[in-house]
Design an enzyme around this catalytic site. Structure first.
Site, PDB file in Angstrom:
ATOM      1  N   SER A  43       0.830  -1.064  -0.093  1.00 50.52           N
ATOM      2  CA  SER A  43      -0.088  -0.026   0.067  1.00 50.52           C
ATOM      3  C   SER A  43       0.915   1.286  -0.039  1.00 50.52           C
ATOM      4  O   SER A  43       0.535   2.149  -0.764  1.00 50.52           O
ATOM      5  CB  SER A  43      -1.038   0.053   1.193  1.00 50.52           C
ATOM      6  OG  SER A  43      -0.271  -0.183   2.460  1.00 50.52           O
ATOM      7  N   HIS A  49      -1.854  -8.806   1.732  1.00 44.19           N
ATOM      8  CA  HIS A  49      -1.459  -7.743   2.506  1.00 44.19           C
ATOM      9  C   HIS A  49      -2.732  -7.335   3.517  1.00 44.19           C
ATOM     10  O   HIS A  49      -2.935  -8.052   4.295  1.00 44.19           O
ATOM     11  CB  HIS A  49      -1.110  -6.714   1.428  1.00 44.19           C
ATOM     12  CG  HIS A  49      -0.844  -5.444   2.086  1.00 44.19           C
ATOM     13  ND1 HIS A  49       0.120  -5.142   3.205  1.00 44.19           N
ATOM     14  CD2 HIS A  49      -0.741  -3.846   1.442  1.00 44.19           C
ATOM     15  CE1 HIS A  49       0.372  -3.837   3.319  1.00 44.19           C
ATOM     16  NE2 HIS A  49      -0.180  -3.246   2.314  1.00 44.19           N
ATOM     17  N   HIS A  75       5.906 -12.630   7.527  1.00 45.63           N
ATOM     18  CA  HIS A  75       6.152 -11.204   7.054  1.00 45.63           C
ATOM     19  C   HIS A  75       7.386 -11.210   5.948  1.00 45.63           C
ATOM     20  O   HIS A  75       8.053 -11.927   6.237  1.00 45.63           O
ATOM     21  CB  HIS A  75       6.328 -10.216   8.279  1.00 45.63           C
ATOM     22  CG  HIS A  75       5.986  -8.805   7.925  1.00 45.63           C
ATOM     23  ND1 HIS A  75       7.076  -8.152   7.623  1.00 45.63           N
ATOM     24  CD2 HIS A  75       4.918  -8.063   8.006  1.00 45.63           C
ATOM     25  CE1 HIS A  75       6.500  -6.894   7.211  1.00 45.63           C
ATOM     26  NE2 HIS A  75       5.300  -6.561   7.615  1.00 45.63           N
ATOM     27  N   ARG A 123       3.021  -4.615  16.670  1.00 46.08           N
ATOM     28  CA  ARG A 123       1.531  -4.405  16.327  1.00 46.08           C
ATOM     29  C   ARG A 123       0.646  -5.440  16.829  1.00 46.08           C
ATOM     30  O   ARG A 123      -0.399  -5.165  17.451  1.00 46.08           O
ATOM     31  CB  ARG A 123       1.430  -3.856  14.783  1.00 46.08           C
ATOM     32  CG  ARG A 123       2.219  -2.739  14.346  1.00 46.08           C
ATOM     33  CD  ARG A 123       2.133  -2.571  13.034  1.00 46.08           C
ATOM     34  NE  ARG A 123       2.455  -3.590  12.294  1.00 46.08           N
ATOM     35  CZ  ARG A 123       2.274  -3.806  10.702  1.00 46.08           C
ATOM     36  NH1 ARG A 123       1.692  -3.148  10.228  1.00 46.08           N
ATOM     37  NH2 ARG A 123       2.413  -5.110  10.278  1.00 46.08           N
ATOM     38  N   ASP A 155      -2.196  -8.398  11.601  1.00 49.58           N
ATOM     39  CA  ASP A 155      -3.547  -9.110  11.171  1.00 49.58           C
ATOM     40  C   ASP A 155      -4.243 -10.190  11.896  1.00 49.58           C
ATOM     41  O   ASP A 155      -5.195 -10.576  11.905  1.00 49.58           O
ATOM     42  CB  ASP A 155      -3.823  -9.261   9.848  1.00 49.58           C
ATOM     43  CG  ASP A 155      -3.551  -8.394   8.957  1.00 49.58           C
ATOM     44  OD1 ASP A 155      -3.745  -6.920   9.114  1.00 49.58           O
ATOM     45  OD2 ASP A 155      -2.562  -8.298   8.062  1.00 49.58           O
TER      46      ASP A 155
HETATM   47  N1  AMX Z   1       1.453 -19.786   5.655  1.00 48.38           N
HETATM   48  C1  AMX Z   1       1.975 -20.661   4.570  1.00 48.38           C
HETATM   49  N2  AMX Z   1       2.900 -20.385   3.963  1.00 48.38           N
HETATM   50  C2  AMX Z   1       3.842 -19.202   4.237  1.00 48.38           C
HETATM   51  C3  AMX Z   1       3.256 -18.178   5.108  1.00 48.38           C
HETATM   52  C4  AMX Z   1       2.030 -18.372   6.039  1.00 48.38           C
HETATM   53  N3  AMX Z   1       1.410 -17.608   6.672  1.00 48.38           N
HETATM   54  N4  AMX Z   1       4.136 -17.187   4.908  1.00 48.38           N
HETATM   55  C5  AMX Z   1       4.811 -17.435   4.036  1.00 48.38           C
HETATM   56  N5  AMX Z   1       4.799 -18.777   3.676  1.00 48.38           N
HETATM   57  C6  AMX Z   1       5.414 -19.497   2.554  1.00 48.38           C
HETATM   58  C7  AMX Z   1       5.201 -18.569   1.208  1.00 48.38           C
HETATM   59  O1  AMX Z   1       4.227 -18.703   0.625  1.00 48.38           O
HETATM   60  C8  AMX Z   1       6.356 -19.029   0.510  1.00 48.38           C
HETATM   61  O2  AMX Z   1       6.026 -20.019  -0.249  1.00 48.38           O
HETATM   62  P1  AMX Z   1       6.738 -20.527  -1.613  1.00 48.38           P
HETATM   63  O3  AMX Z   1       8.072 -20.786  -1.659  1.00 48.38           O
HETATM   64  O4  AMX Z   1       5.777 -21.847  -1.952  1.00 48.38           O
HETATM   65  O5  AMX Z   1       6.084 -19.602  -2.583  1.00 48.38           O
HETATM   66  C9  AMX Z   1       7.522 -19.242   1.432  1.00 48.38           C
HETATM   67  O6  AMX Z   1       6.665 -19.494   2.706  1.00 48.38           O
HETATM   68  C10 AMX Z   1       8.304 -18.177   1.796  1.00 48.38           C
HETATM   69  O7  AMX Z   1       7.762 -17.029   1.743  1.00 48.38           O
HETATM   70  P2  AMX Z   1       8.358 -15.916   2.790  1.00 48.38           P
HETATM   71  O8  AMX Z   1       9.756 -15.545   1.958  1.00 48.38           O
HETATM   72  O9  AMX Z   1       8.538 -16.540   4.217  1.00 48.38           O
HETATM   73  O10 AMX Z   1       7.372 -14.952   2.716  1.00 48.38           O
HETATM   74  P3  AMX Z   1       7.335 -13.644   1.839  1.00 48.38           P
HETATM   75  O11 AMX Z   1       8.139 -12.656   2.097  1.00 48.38           O
HETATM   76  O12 AMX Z   1       7.131 -14.192   0.335  1.00 48.38           O
HETATM   77  O13 AMX Z   1       5.562 -13.203   1.801  1.00 48.38           O
HETATM   78  C11 AMX Z   1       3.640 -12.920   3.171  1.00 48.38           C
HETATM   79  C12 AMX Z   1       5.271 -12.538   3.204  1.00 48.38           C
HETATM   80  C13 AMX Z   1       3.121 -11.844   4.321  1.00 48.38           C
HETATM   81  C14 AMX Z   1       3.018 -12.523   1.832  1.00 48.38           C
HETATM   82  C15 AMX Z   1       3.318 -14.378   3.648  1.00 48.38           C
HETATM   83  O14 AMX Z   1       4.131 -14.415   4.920  1.00 48.38           O
HETATM   84  C16 AMX Z   1       2.018 -14.531   3.751  1.00 48.38           C
HETATM   85  O15 AMX Z   1       1.380 -14.969   2.790  1.00 48.38           O
HETATM   86  N6  AMX Z   1       1.440 -14.778   5.115  1.00 48.38           N
HETATM   87  C17 AMX Z   1      -0.094 -14.911   5.087  1.00 48.38           C
HETATM   88  C18 AMX Z   1      -0.808 -13.805   4.524  1.00 48.38           C
HETATM   89  C19 AMX Z   1      -0.960 -12.492   5.553  1.00 48.38           C
HETATM   90  O16 AMX Z   1      -1.029 -12.558   6.791  1.00 48.38           O
HETATM   91  N7  AMX Z   1      -0.338 -11.264   4.911  1.00 48.38           N
HETATM   92  C20 AMX Z   1      -0.709 -10.050   6.134  1.00 48.38           C
HETATM   93  C21 AMX Z   1       0.970  -9.491   6.203  1.00 48.38           C
HETATM   94  C22 AMX Z   1       0.892  -8.256   7.030  1.00 48.38           C
HETATM   95  C23 AMX Z   1       0.237  -7.111   6.003  1.00 48.38           C
HETATM   96  O17 AMX Z   1       0.752  -6.695   5.183  1.00 48.38           O
HETATM   97  N8  AMX Z   1      -0.836  -6.684   6.669  1.00 48.38           N
END
Ligand code: AMX
Length: 434
Positions: free
Chosen positions: A240, A270, A317, A326, A372
């Protein structure tokens, strides 16, 4: 508002030579290298953005203008008789880096009150949309619809000196930000409360008036203040913030830029994760029937989610490598205000189990909860159970940070953003050379 604008003008004058000197004398200093993994992998860790509004340390978490979350809450003037600070004072603080006095805070609050009513055409547009439109779509459309009000565009079309860009940008931000709680509350009451609306109360501050227009009694006013401040800023690389900054770099005004940033916030990876957390938890509770939730059943449900190829919402994250402060701040609020609430107990059990499950799976770099994972339960407890509205609350808060950033972007003359792309063949060639 004299005080905020004059302080900001002084800060900008003091800051400009620092940026100019860095560019002129040290522009070739390297901040890092970019790998193929970063080019393919969403630019994780590439150091190519600058902001002084907040900084995110992977282990410590966020600092707003150098202050941690508890320090921020402690330092700012509080609404009389309430536990959380004025959002208006926080806005002053993010904008200038100075903790405002009560007088300076009240001056901003008075200005916000003057500017918080929605134009009728925004209401007409919202009402013309199908009622089942997602509230984030309505929120973004409402912001975009107001673009015709932009003072930046007017001044730009008249011919404006670059050095003055920040002033009409600041004016647009002052026009737009106070309207966001009004817009959000209108959407909420129209969609979920039989289209019965509650007019604003001129006596109330931004957080208090939002709670009032939502129709939720105290202490929801403090929840709103806490929520808006906690969600305001998370340095500039998140979707964002980065989107708002990117769009504004084309000299698009605050309305275009924020609406775009809000669209990014609406994604499930996000800001939408807060709605996903609640829907995941509720589905899980429903599946239990009369069975008591235990750590064992939660563990199984988490594994089921992972095994079906989905993410565990609220965990992980891109930058953080520990429990999000947070999250911790909201958990503290729950421990104080709703310690025995069954849904909070489930959320706490997930906190106990999920990091271990994610570690065992071995994919997520950060197995800890983000903001979140803890925010929805507070909303639910105070009666805001329509979880597809949760990201709108995030959006009001996020606007404070991203709008502050784009005022500074214009003040410091940051140029059009335009990173360079390569082809896959070029990456293969680079790999072969190694
Ligand atoms: N559940 C399952 N798998 C997860 C995970 C979770 N909560 N967090 C990371 N992973 C997976 C990724 O999907 C990725 O899988 P892949 O290799 O098959 O593509 C692997 O672990 C490596 O990812 P990462 O480097 O640890 O995370 P990232 O920087 O690529 O992504 C985020 C960060 C937040 C998108 C990810 O942790 C996620 O999808 N979390 C769940 C959704 C969420 O809570 N989002 C909110 C974040 C905060 C915000 O912006 N409000």
């Amino acid at each position: 508002m004299k005080s905020l604008k004059a302080t900001l003008a002084k800060k900008i004058e003091e800051h400009r030579p620092r940026t100019t000197k860095l560019l002129k004398e040290h522009g070739d200093v390297k901040l890092g290298e970019v790998t193929i993994a970063q080019a393919i992998g969403g630019a994780r860790g590439v150091r190519c953005l600058v902001t002084d509004v907040s900084y995110l340390d992977p282990f410590e978490g966020i600092r707003f203008r150098g202050k941690t979350i508890p320090e921020t809450f402690e330092a700012l003037p509080k609404v009389p008789g309430r536990e959380y600070p004025f959002v208006e004072g926080f806005f002053y603080f993010l904008m200038t880096g100075d903790v405002p006095t009560m007088e300076q805070t009240l001056e901003v609050a008075a200005e916000f009150k003057k500017r918080r009513d929605l134009p009728q055409y925004v209401i007409d547009i919202l009402r013309a949309m199908p009622r089942d439109t997602h509230p984030m779509t309505m929120f973004s459309a409402g912001i975009l619809a107001m673009q015709r009000e932009s003072k930046f565009v007017k001044r730009y079309n008249e011919g404006m000196n670059k050095m003055e860009y920040w002033e009409p940008m600041f004016e647009d931000v002052l026009d737009l930000l106070p309207k966001l709680p009004t817009l959000a509350a209108y959407i909420y009451r129209m969609k979920y409360k039989a289209d019965v609306h509650i007019p604003g109360d001129p006596k109330l501050d931004m957080g208090g008036n939002f709670a009032h227009m939502m129709g939720i009694p105290e202490p929801y006013d403090d929840v709103a203040r806490m929520y808006f401040i906690l969600h305001s800023d998370h340095e500039s690389g998140n979707v964002s913030a980065h989107t708002t900054h990117l769009v504004a770099s084309a000299l698009s005004d605050a309305y275009y830029s924020l609406s775009a940033g809000i669209n990014g916030l609406a994604g499930p990876l996000h800001g939408l994760a807060n709605q996903e957390v609640l829907s995941w938890t509720m589905k899980f509770m429903d599946s239990l029937g009369d069975q008591e939730p235990t750590e064992e059943v939660i563990k199984k449900a988490l594994w089921d989610t992972l095994n079906s190829g989905q993410v565990i919402p609220g965990y992980g994250h891109a930058v953080l490598r520990k429990t999000d402060p947070r999250y911790a701040s909201q958990r503290e609020f729950c421990l104080k205000n709703l310690p025995d609430y069954p849904l909070f107990k489930v959320i706490s059990m997930i906190y106990k189990v999920a990091p271990g499950v994610l570690q065992e799976q071995g994919k997520a770099k950060n197995p800890w909860p983000n903001v979140d994972a803890q925010s929805g339960v507070i909303q639910w407890y105070y009666g805001l159970t329509e979880w597809d509205f949760y990201t709108v609350l995030f959006g009001i808060g996020r606007a404070i940070g991203v709008l502050t950033n784009i005022v500074w972007d214009r003040a410091l003359g940051y140029p059009l953003e335009r990173p360079k792309s390569l082809t896959t063949a070029m990456l293969e060639e680079a790999a072969a050379k190694k």
